[in-house]
Motif scaffolding. Structure first.
Motif, PDB file in Angstrom:
ATOM      1  N   UNK A  60       0.818  -1.212   0.000  1.00  0.00           N
ATOM      2  CA  UNK A  60       0.000   0.000   0.000  1.00  0.00           C
ATOM      3  C   UNK A  60       0.853   1.262   0.000  1.00  0.00           C
ATOM      4  N   UNK A  61       0.364   2.233  -0.747  1.00  0.00           N
ATOM      5  CA  UNK A  61       0.919   3.587  -0.759  1.00  0.00           C
ATOM      6  C   UNK A  61      -0.183   4.503  -0.242  1.00  0.00           C
ATOM      7  N   UNK A  62       0.121   5.251   0.819  1.00  0.00           N
ATOM      8  CA  UNK A  62      -0.895   6.088   1.444  1.00  0.00           C
ATOM      9  C   UNK A  62      -0.329   7.491   1.707  1.00  0.00           C
ATOM     10  N   UNK A  63      -1.117   8.493   1.364  1.00  0.00           N
ATOM     11  CA  UNK A  63      -0.822   9.894   1.693  1.00  0.00           C
ATOM     12  C   UNK A  63       0.541  10.363   1.200  1.00  0.00           C
ATOM     13  N   UNK A  64       0.893  10.036  -0.012  1.00  0.00           N
ATOM     14  CA  UNK A  64       2.172  10.477  -0.559  1.00  0.00           C
ATOM     15  C   UNK A  64       1.976  11.162  -1.898  1.00  0.00           C
ATOM     16  N   UNK A  65       3.093  11.481  -2.547  1.00  0.00           N
ATOM     17  CA  UNK A  65       2.999  12.032  -3.895  1.00  0.00           C
ATOM     18  C   UNK A  65       4.286  11.774  -4.670  1.00  0.00           C
ATOM     19  N   UNK A  66       4.114  11.707  -5.984  1.00  0.00           N
ATOM     20  CA  UNK A  66       5.217  11.516  -6.923  1.00  0.00           C
ATOM     21  C   UNK A  66       6.026  10.251  -6.636  1.00  0.00           C
ATOM     22  N   UNK A  67       5.334   9.175  -6.292  1.00  0.00           N
ATOM     23  CA  UNK A  67       5.982   7.883  -6.066  1.00  0.00           C
ATOM     24  C   UNK A  67       5.864   7.026  -7.312  1.00  0.00           C
ATOM     25  N   UNK A  68       6.626   5.932  -7.318  1.00  0.00           N
ATOM     26  CA  UNK A  68       6.596   5.026  -8.465  1.00  0.00           C
ATOM     27  C   UNK A  68       6.738   3.590  -7.978  1.00  0.00           C
ATOM     28  N   UNK A  69       5.901   2.702  -8.505  1.00  0.00           N
ATOM     29  CA  UNK A  69       5.963   1.264  -8.278  1.00  0.00           C
ATOM     30  C   UNK A  69       6.167   0.666  -9.664  1.00  0.00           C
ATOM     31  N   UNK A  70       7.365   0.144  -9.948  1.00  0.00           N
ATOM     32  CA  UNK A  70       7.697  -0.182 -11.333  1.00  0.00           C
ATOM     33  C   UNK A  70       8.449  -1.500 -11.474  1.00  0.00           C
ATOM     34  N   UNK A  71       8.238  -2.145 -12.629  1.00  0.00           N
ATOM     35  CA  UNK A  71       8.930  -3.372 -13.022  1.00  0.00           C
ATOM     36  C   UNK A  71       8.816  -4.471 -11.968  1.00  0.00           C
ATOM     37  N   UNK A  72       7.731  -4.469 -11.211  1.00  0.00           N
ATOM     38  CA  UNK A  72       7.520  -5.475 -10.172  1.00  0.00           C
ATOM     39  C   UNK A  72       6.614  -6.588 -10.688  1.00  0.00           C
ATOM     40  N   UNK A  73       6.852  -7.777 -10.174  1.00  0.00           N
ATOM     41  CA  UNK A  73       5.963  -8.907 -10.404  1.00  0.00           C
ATOM     42  C   UNK A  73       5.248  -9.161  -9.090  1.00  0.00           C
ATOM     43  N   UNK A  74       3.925  -9.286  -9.150  1.00  0.00           N
ATOM     44  CA  UNK A  74       3.138  -9.515  -7.946  1.00  0.00           C
ATOM     45  C   UNK A  74       2.312 -10.780  -8.150  1.00  0.00           C
ATOM     46  N   UNK A  75       2.660 -11.803  -7.397  1.00  0.00           N
ATOM     47  CA  UNK A  75       1.981 -13.101  -7.435  1.00  0.00           C
ATOM     48  C   UNK A  75       1.964 -13.619  -5.999  1.00  0.00           C
ATOM     49  N   UNK A  76       1.051 -13.094  -5.204  1.00  0.00           N
ATOM     50  CA  UNK A  76       1.044 -13.371  -3.773  1.00  0.00           C
ATOM     51  C   UNK A  76       0.429 -14.726  -3.451  1.00  0.00           C
ATOM     52  N   UNK A  77       0.830 -15.268  -2.322  1.00  0.00           N
ATOM     53  CA  UNK A  77       0.264 -16.506  -1.793  1.00  0.00           C
ATOM     54  C   UNK A  77      -0.964 -16.112  -0.986  1.00  0.00           C
ATOM     55  N   UNK A  78      -2.129 -16.103  -1.631  1.00  0.00           N
ATOM     56  CA  UNK A  78      -3.343 -15.641  -0.964  1.00  0.00           C
ATOM     57  C   UNK A  78      -4.390 -16.737  -0.855  1.00  0.00           C
ATOM     58  N   UNK A  79      -3.972 -17.887  -0.421  1.00  0.00           N
ATOM     59  CA  UNK A  79      -4.879 -19.033  -0.339  1.00  0.00           C
ATOM     60  C   UNK A  79      -5.835 -19.004   0.843  1.00  0.00           C
ATOM     61  N   UNK A  80      -5.809 -17.944   1.660  1.00  0.00           N
ATOM     62  CA  UNK A  80      -6.691 -17.907   2.821  1.00  0.00           C
ATOM     63  C   UNK A  80      -8.118 -17.495   2.474  1.00  0.00           C
ATOM     64  N   UNK A  81      -8.379 -17.160   1.206  1.00  0.00           N
ATOM     65  CA  UNK A  81      -9.705 -16.823   0.692  1.00  0.00           C
ATOM     66  C   UNK A  81     -10.346 -15.600   1.329  1.00  0.00           C
ATOM     67  N   UNK A  82      -9.583 -14.755   1.984  1.00  0.00           N
ATOM     68  CA  UNK A  82     -10.155 -13.510   2.480  1.00  0.00           C
ATOM     69  C   UNK A  82     -10.063 -12.458   1.376  1.00  0.00           C
ATOM     70  N   UNK A  83     -10.942 -11.479   1.449  1.00  0.00           N
ATOM     71  CA  UNK A  83     -10.971 -10.440   0.414  1.00  0.00           C
ATOM     72  C   UNK A  83      -9.839  -9.458   0.657  1.00  0.00           C
ATOM     73  N   UNK A  84      -8.895  -9.391  -0.272  1.00  0.00           N
ATOM     74  CA  UNK A  84      -7.746  -8.490  -0.154  1.00  0.00           C
ATOM     75  C   UNK A  84      -7.385  -7.908  -1.508  1.00  0.00           C
TER      76      UNK A  84
END
Length: 167
Positions: free
Chosen positions: A86-110
């Motif tokens: 999460x990015x909160x209350x900021x400015x001029x940030x960058x999230x780049x060239x990332x791979x996101x493949x999380x282990x989210x097998x708990x079936x909660x809403x996220x």
């Protein structure tokens, strides 16, 4: 590495060596403030070759001119959180060239990436894939209307297999 990020100053470039890291209990990165001439850049040695596993989420709060670049996020979903990165209350940030493949097998809403009240944040050249739980790959909350140049920019990202309910 995380201590260096926590103490980063304008113009710092912090690089994590290629490898797989089992990470737990990362505290939020608060008020890491670069500037237009000297941003703070936190990067993988080579994009995709720094794999972050473990049981944690990553929070960036009140950061400015801060870049998170090239990491492969494969950690477990953060317990009790509605988002994992999460990015909160900021400015001029960058999230780049990332791979996101999380282990989210708990079936909660996220949500995997949550952006709230951040001006001019850029999410680019990322690959989000194989989400098995409810929630969104990316979720944006802005308290009012975006003015030109103030809202988030998403470009050149790849979203693949958001298949909750199928597994």
């Amino acid at each position: 590495f995380f201590t260096a990020v926590k103490n980063a100053q304008p113009g710092d470039v912090i690089t994590l060596s290629n490898g797989e890291y089992d990470v737990k209990d990362v505290p939020p990165f608060k008020q890491r403030k670069g500037n237009a001439e000297n941003p703070i850049i936190v990067r993988a040695q080579e994009p995709g070759k720094v794999i972050l596993k473990g049981s944690t989420g990553y929070k960036f709060e009140e950061c400015t001119y801060f870049t998170w670049y090239g990491f492969h996020h494969a950690h477990k979903s953060a317990e009790g959180e509605s988002s994992n990165i999460s990015f909160k209350d900021g400015n001029n940030n960058r999230f780049a060239r990332c791979e996101v493949n999380l282990d989210d097998n708990d079936n909660s809403k996220k949500h995997w990436l949550r952006i709230s009240n951040c001006e001019a944040i850029k999410v680019d050249h990322c690959h989000f894939h194989h989400k098995k739980s409810e929630g969104q790959f990316c979720n944006v909350f802005m308290p009012g209307d975006n003015k030109p140049g103030k809202g988030p920019i998403f470009e050149y990202n790849y979203f693949e297999h958001q298949d909750f309910g199928e597994h």
